[in-house]
Design a protein around this motif. Structure first.
Motif, mmCIF file in Angstrom:
data_model
loop_
_atom_site.group_PDB
_atom_site.id
_atom_site.type_symbol
_atom_site.label_atom_id
_atom_site.label_comp_id
_atom_site.label_asym_id
_atom_site.label_seq_id
_atom_site.Cartn_x
_atom_site.Cartn_y
_atom_site.Cartn_z
ATOM 1 N N PHE A 68 0.836 -1.208 0.000
ATOM 2 C CA PHE A 68 0.000 0.000 0.000
ATOM 3 C C PHE A 68 0.870 1.257 0.000
ATOM 4 O O PHE A 68 0.534 2.261 -0.639
ATOM 5 C CB PHE A 68 -0.918 0.022 1.223
ATOM 6 C CG PHE A 68 -1.881 -1.142 1.295
ATOM 7 C CD1 PHE A 68 -2.229 -1.861 0.167
ATOM 8 C CD2 PHE A 68 -2.439 -1.517 2.515
ATOM 9 C CE1 PHE A 68 -3.110 -2.937 0.227
ATOM 10 C CE2 PHE A 68 -3.331 -2.576 2.590
ATOM 11 C CZ PHE A 68 -3.651 -3.289 1.455
ATOM 12 N N GLN A 69 2.002 1.197 0.698
ATOM 13 C CA GLN A 69 2.910 2.338 0.713
ATOM 14 C C GLN A 69 3.587 2.514 -0.640
ATOM 15 O O GLN A 69 3.776 3.645 -1.104
ATOM 16 C CB GLN A 69 3.953 2.161 1.817
ATOM 17 C CG GLN A 69 3.386 2.307 3.228
ATOM 18 C CD GLN A 69 4.436 2.076 4.300
ATOM 19 O OE1 GLN A 69 5.011 0.997 4.401
ATOM 20 N NE2 GLN A 69 4.697 3.086 5.108
ATOM 21 N N ASN A 90 2.318 1.805 -3.452
ATOM 22 C CA ASN A 90 1.304 2.378 -4.338
ATOM 23 C C ASN A 90 0.975 3.825 -3.995
ATOM 24 O O ASN A 90 0.180 4.471 -4.682
ATOM 25 C CB ASN A 90 0.019 1.551 -4.276
ATOM 26 C CG ASN A 90 0.178 0.182 -4.901
ATOM 27 O OD1 ASN A 90 1.128 -0.074 -5.629
ATOM 28 N ND2 ASN A 90 -0.758 -0.718 -4.609
ATOM 29 N N LYS A 91 1.573 4.319 -2.893
ATOM 30 C CA LYS A 91 1.336 5.685 -2.400
ATOM 31 C C LYS A 91 -0.119 5.908 -2.013
ATOM 32 O O LYS A 91 -0.648 7.010 -2.140
ATOM 33 C CB LYS A 91 1.803 6.717 -3.440
ATOM 34 C CG LYS A 91 3.299 6.643 -3.717
ATOM 35 C CD LYS A 91 3.760 7.732 -4.669
ATOM 36 C CE LYS A 91 5.273 7.637 -4.885
ATOM 37 N NZ LYS A 91 5.769 8.689 -5.814
ATOM 38 N N TRP A 92 -0.751 4.843 -1.539
ATOM 39 C CA TRP A 92 -2.104 4.970 -1.014
ATOM 40 C C TRP A 92 -2.072 5.422 0.441
ATOM 41 O O TRP A 92 -3.058 5.970 0.934
ATOM 42 C CB TRP A 92 -2.836 3.629 -1.107
ATOM 43 C CG TRP A 92 -3.058 3.151 -2.500
ATOM 44 C CD1 TRP A 92 -2.945 3.882 -3.650
ATOM 45 C CD2 TRP A 92 -3.428 1.828 -2.913
ATOM 46 N NE1 TRP A 92 -3.226 3.108 -4.745
ATOM 47 C CE2 TRP A 92 -3.524 1.841 -4.326
ATOM 48 C CE3 TRP A 92 -3.696 0.655 -2.225
ATOM 49 C CZ2 TRP A 92 -3.880 0.709 -5.053
ATOM 50 C CZ3 TRP A 92 -4.047 -0.485 -2.956
ATOM 51 C CH2 TRP A 92 -4.137 -0.452 -4.346
ATOM 52 N N LEU A 93 -0.934 5.171 1.089
ATOM 53 C CA LEU A 93 -0.775 5.522 2.494
ATOM 54 C C LEU A 93 0.456 6.406 2.660
ATOM 55 O O LEU A 93 1.417 6.298 1.909
ATOM 56 C CB LEU A 93 -0.585 4.268 3.365
ATOM 57 C CG LEU A 93 -1.565 3.121 3.212
ATOM 58 C CD1 LEU A 93 -1.161 1.976 4.138
ATOM 59 C CD2 LEU A 93 -2.978 3.571 3.548
ATOM 60 N N ILE A 120 -4.418 8.070 4.813
ATOM 61 C CA ILE A 120 -4.848 7.406 3.586
ATOM 62 C C ILE A 120 -5.249 8.470 2.572
ATOM 63 O O ILE A 120 -6.092 9.327 2.867
ATOM 64 C CB ILE A 120 -6.028 6.457 3.856
ATOM 65 C CG1 ILE A 120 -5.651 5.444 4.954
ATOM 66 C CG2 ILE A 120 -6.445 5.729 2.589
ATOM 67 C CD1 ILE A 120 -6.804 4.551 5.374
ATOM 68 N N SER A 121 -4.650 8.435 1.390
ATOM 69 C CA SER A 121 -4.985 9.421 0.365
ATOM 70 C C SER A 121 -6.396 9.174 -0.168
ATOM 71 O O SER A 121 -6.973 8.099 0.046
ATOM 72 C CB SER A 121 -3.983 9.343 -0.793
ATOM 73 O OG SER A 121 -4.137 8.120 -1.503
ATOM 74 N N GLY A 178 -6.168 6.332 -2.409
ATOM 75 C CA GLY A 178 -5.951 5.120 -1.639
ATOM 76 C C GLY A 178 -7.220 4.627 -0.970
ATOM 77 O O GLY A 178 -7.499 3.419 -0.951
ATOM 78 N N GLU A 200 -9.326 3.027 -3.669
ATOM 79 C CA GLU A 200 -8.743 1.771 -4.129
ATOM 80 C C GLU A 200 -8.911 0.670 -3.082
ATOM 81 O O GLU A 200 -9.269 -0.476 -3.410
ATOM 82 C CB GLU A 200 -7.257 1.958 -4.452
ATOM 83 C CG GLU A 200 -6.974 2.873 -5.632
ATOM 84 C CD GLU A 200 -7.212 2.172 -6.965
ATOM 85 O OE1 GLU A 200 -7.580 0.978 -6.975
ATOM 86 O OE2 GLU A 200 -7.028 2.831 -8.001
ATOM 87 N N LEU A 201 -8.652 0.992 -1.829
ATOM 88 C CA LEU A 201 -8.746 -0.008 -0.771
ATOM 89 C C LEU A 201 -10.183 -0.478 -0.560
ATOM 90 O O LEU A 201 -10.436 -1.667 -0.345
ATOM 91 C CB LEU A 201 -8.171 0.555 0.533
ATOM 92 C CG LEU A 201 -6.648 0.727 0.557
ATOM 93 C CD1 LEU A 201 -6.214 1.504 1.795
ATOM 94 C CD2 LEU A 201 -5.963 -0.630 0.510
#
Length: 228
Positions: free
Chosen positions: A197-198, A200-203, A214-215, A218, A221-222
């Motif tokens: 997840f990191q 992917n830069k979602w967090l 969380i973006s 993100g 997506e999650l």
């Protein structure tokens, strides 16, 4: 209790307020110096050294030397899992610290629990994996395991299970979330998911904190990957 594991010793080590603060600070998964831990615990450097020695002798901490500095970390994921479970027990029984602040809601939404994700989003992920048949009970050390469909699903999101299976660490382990009071996913898979997840830069980790932001992308997506 005359025979068996000495839980009194472990309880005594964790039960001291200063040592509890030291251990809580290391739940971020980051290595910290004795000076940094003294600040976290609100004690002098000399007192911190004494507490750190006891925690190391008790097998709860390890240290690594780099130059003139010594860095301390939790001795392993099982220590982090135990501390998180104790936090959940304390919260469930109403034993809460009176000081609150703006980070509290963020900590409940998403945070690092040693090396895996905890909080509301992490519980959602665990519930989704379980209800979709991606997790099953197991006699292995972790108590749960991935099903074949679970392994196939993780492969689709870029989690490489081969090195995880080769390691000695349990693949999956339920970890009682102290804020949600339900399980989130620990073990090698839990750590791998946080790392993915990191990547992917979602967090985004908040500096010097367990808080994870969380973006907007993100979050979308999650929730799409882990529907309830």
């Amino acid at each position: 209790m005359k025979d068996g594991p000495d839980i009194a010793r472990i309880g005594g080590l964790i039960g001291d307020p200063a040592r509890a603060n030291i251990l809580s600070a290391l739940m971020s998964g980051k290595a910290l110096t004795a000076t940094e831990l003294a600040v976290e615990a609100g004690i002098t450097g000399q007192t911190a050294s004494s507490h750190l020695k006891k925690l190391m002798e008790g097998g709860l901490l390890t240290q690594a030397k780099q130059g003139r500095h010594r860095y301390f970390t939790l001795a392993g994921p099982e220590v982090g899992t135990t501390l998180e479970a104790l936090m959940g027990l304390a919260a469930n029984k109403g034993h809460l610290r009176t000081r609150t602040g703006p980070r509290d809601p963020a900590m409940r939404t998403a945070r690092v629990c040693y090396d895996h994700l905890a909080g509301d989003m992490a519980v959602r992920i665990y519930d989704s994996l379980e209800t979709r048949g991606f997790l099953t009970t197991s006699s292995d050390a972790g108590g749960i395991a991935l099903t074949e469909t679970g392994e196939a699903f993780l492969a689709t999101i870029g989690v490489d299970l081969l090195p995880l299976k080769a390691a000695r660490r349990p693949m999956c382990r339920p970890c009682l979330d102290w804020s949600e009071r339900r399980n989130h996913l620990a073990g090698a898979v839990g750590a791998a998911l946080l790392s993915r997840f990191q990547q992917n830069k979602w967090l985004r980790r908040e500096p010097d904190s367990r808080v994870v932001h969380i973006s907007q992308k993100g979050d979308a997506e999650l929730k799409a990957l882990f529907p309830i």
